[in-house]
Design an enzyme around this catalytic site. Sequence first.
Site, PDB file in Angstrom:
ATOM      1  N   HIS A 175       0.836  -1.129   0.011  1.00 14.96           N
ATOM      2  CA  HIS A 175      -0.070  -0.041   0.018  1.00 14.96           C
ATOM      3  C   HIS A 175       0.961   1.386   0.033  1.00 14.96           C
ATOM      4  O   HIS A 175       0.473   2.226  -0.832  1.00 14.96           O
ATOM      5  CB  HIS A 175      -0.980   0.022   1.382  1.00 14.96           C
ATOM      6  CG  HIS A 175      -1.696   1.159   1.501  1.00 14.96           C
ATOM      7  ND1 HIS A 175      -3.096   1.392   1.099  1.00 14.96           N
ATOM      8  CD2 HIS A 175      -1.273   2.484   1.801  1.00 14.96           C
ATOM      9  CE1 HIS A 175      -3.468   2.603   1.387  1.00 14.96           C
ATOM     10  NE2 HIS A 175      -2.476   3.253   1.802  1.00 14.96           N
ATOM     11  N   GLU A 176       1.733   1.446   0.916  1.00 14.20           N
ATOM     12  CA  GLU A 176       2.723   2.354   0.797  1.00 14.20           C
ATOM     13  C   GLU A 176       3.510   2.504  -0.319  1.00 14.20           C
ATOM     14  O   GLU A 176       3.919   3.837  -0.841  1.00 14.20           O
ATOM     15  CB  GLU A 176       3.739   2.415   2.209  1.00 14.20           C
ATOM     16  CG  GLU A 176       2.943   2.622   3.489  1.00 14.20           C
ATOM     17  CD  GLU A 176       1.744   3.627   3.414  1.00 14.20           C
ATOM     18  OE1 GLU A 176       2.414   4.690   3.192  1.00 14.20           O
ATOM     19  OE2 GLU A 176       0.783   3.562   3.779  1.00 14.20           O
TER      20      GLU A 176
ATOM     21  N   HIS B 247       1.695   4.588  -2.985  1.00 14.01           N
ATOM     22  CA  HIS B 247       1.688   5.816  -3.196  1.00 14.01           C
ATOM     23  C   HIS B 247       2.962   6.532  -3.817  1.00 14.01           C
ATOM     24  O   HIS B 247       2.770   7.540  -4.544  1.00 14.01           O
ATOM     25  CB  HIS B 247       1.711   6.264  -1.518  1.00 14.01           C
ATOM     26  CG  HIS B 247       0.347   6.295  -0.983  1.00 14.01           C
ATOM     27  ND1 HIS B 247      -0.726   6.780  -1.428  1.00 14.01           N
ATOM     28  CD2 HIS B 247       0.181   5.732   0.436  1.00 14.01           C
ATOM     29  CE1 HIS B 247      -1.661   6.529  -0.514  1.00 14.01           C
ATOM     30  NE2 HIS B 247      -1.324   5.747   0.472  1.00 14.01           N
TER      31      HIS B 247
END
Length: 276
Positions: free
Chosen positions: A148-149, A152
């Site tokens: 998820h990170e 980004h």
Amino acid sequence: MKAILLRCSKVLCVTATVALTACAAVDTTSGGTVGVQRKQYMSGLVSEAQLNQTAAQQYADVIGQARNQKKLDTDGAQTKRVRAIANRLIAQVGAFRPDAQSWNWEVHVLQSSDVNAWCMPGGKIAVYSGLINQLKPTDAELAAIIGHEMAHALREHAREQVSQQMATDIGLSVLSMVTGNAAVQDLGGNLSQVMFTLPNSRTHETEADRIGVELAARAGYDPRAAVSLWQKMAQLDGQGQTPEFLSTHPSAASRIQDLQVMSDRVLPLYQAAAKP
């Protein structure tokens, strides 16, 4: 009144022209199996290289401070585990953007009670020991967080937010100059938050969820773990221990529902990757 309307009309035209010329539509990543197709608007005033360089310096400062405080990679087993998972995910970034394969990725574990993790532009990753110790994630759940990170950074959400803020600031400067009303800055700040920060924050989170799920599946981690991960987050929050992660990554029932749909969509990728 007519003169005021005419002046406001001219201001709006100038503001729109400046904002539009300052930003250009780009595709930072391919859509992947999860189908992330949104056009992004980036300012030519801040390049990917510039932001990555700034991020690298900030990351070096954070790592240096943690090292001086003896809070950097203090648990060898944790660090080895996090890096092993991250490296498997990094090996899959070419599915979304091939150039990211040559980024100077870095992965560290910071000793902190905070339940948190992040990835700066250009692939600078930090996972907090509090996240591991409190959530006790499985490898697949940890892959969901790190993926998820990473998403980004792949989607350059930070540069997009900077670009939006710069366009807003340029417009407000023009408006303040023409109207001579300094209060416009406060009004504009509130308007900017409603128009840009909140909607795009939700959009960014959905994109990061979806790309993270696919990265995990391609790396051989069960994507359905993203659902159990957010259920754990919600549990911790319900016990009055709001994770730092949730302060910038709001969770909701609709989010879990979307993750269920997306994890089912990429399940064949996981099954193919997990075959001996």
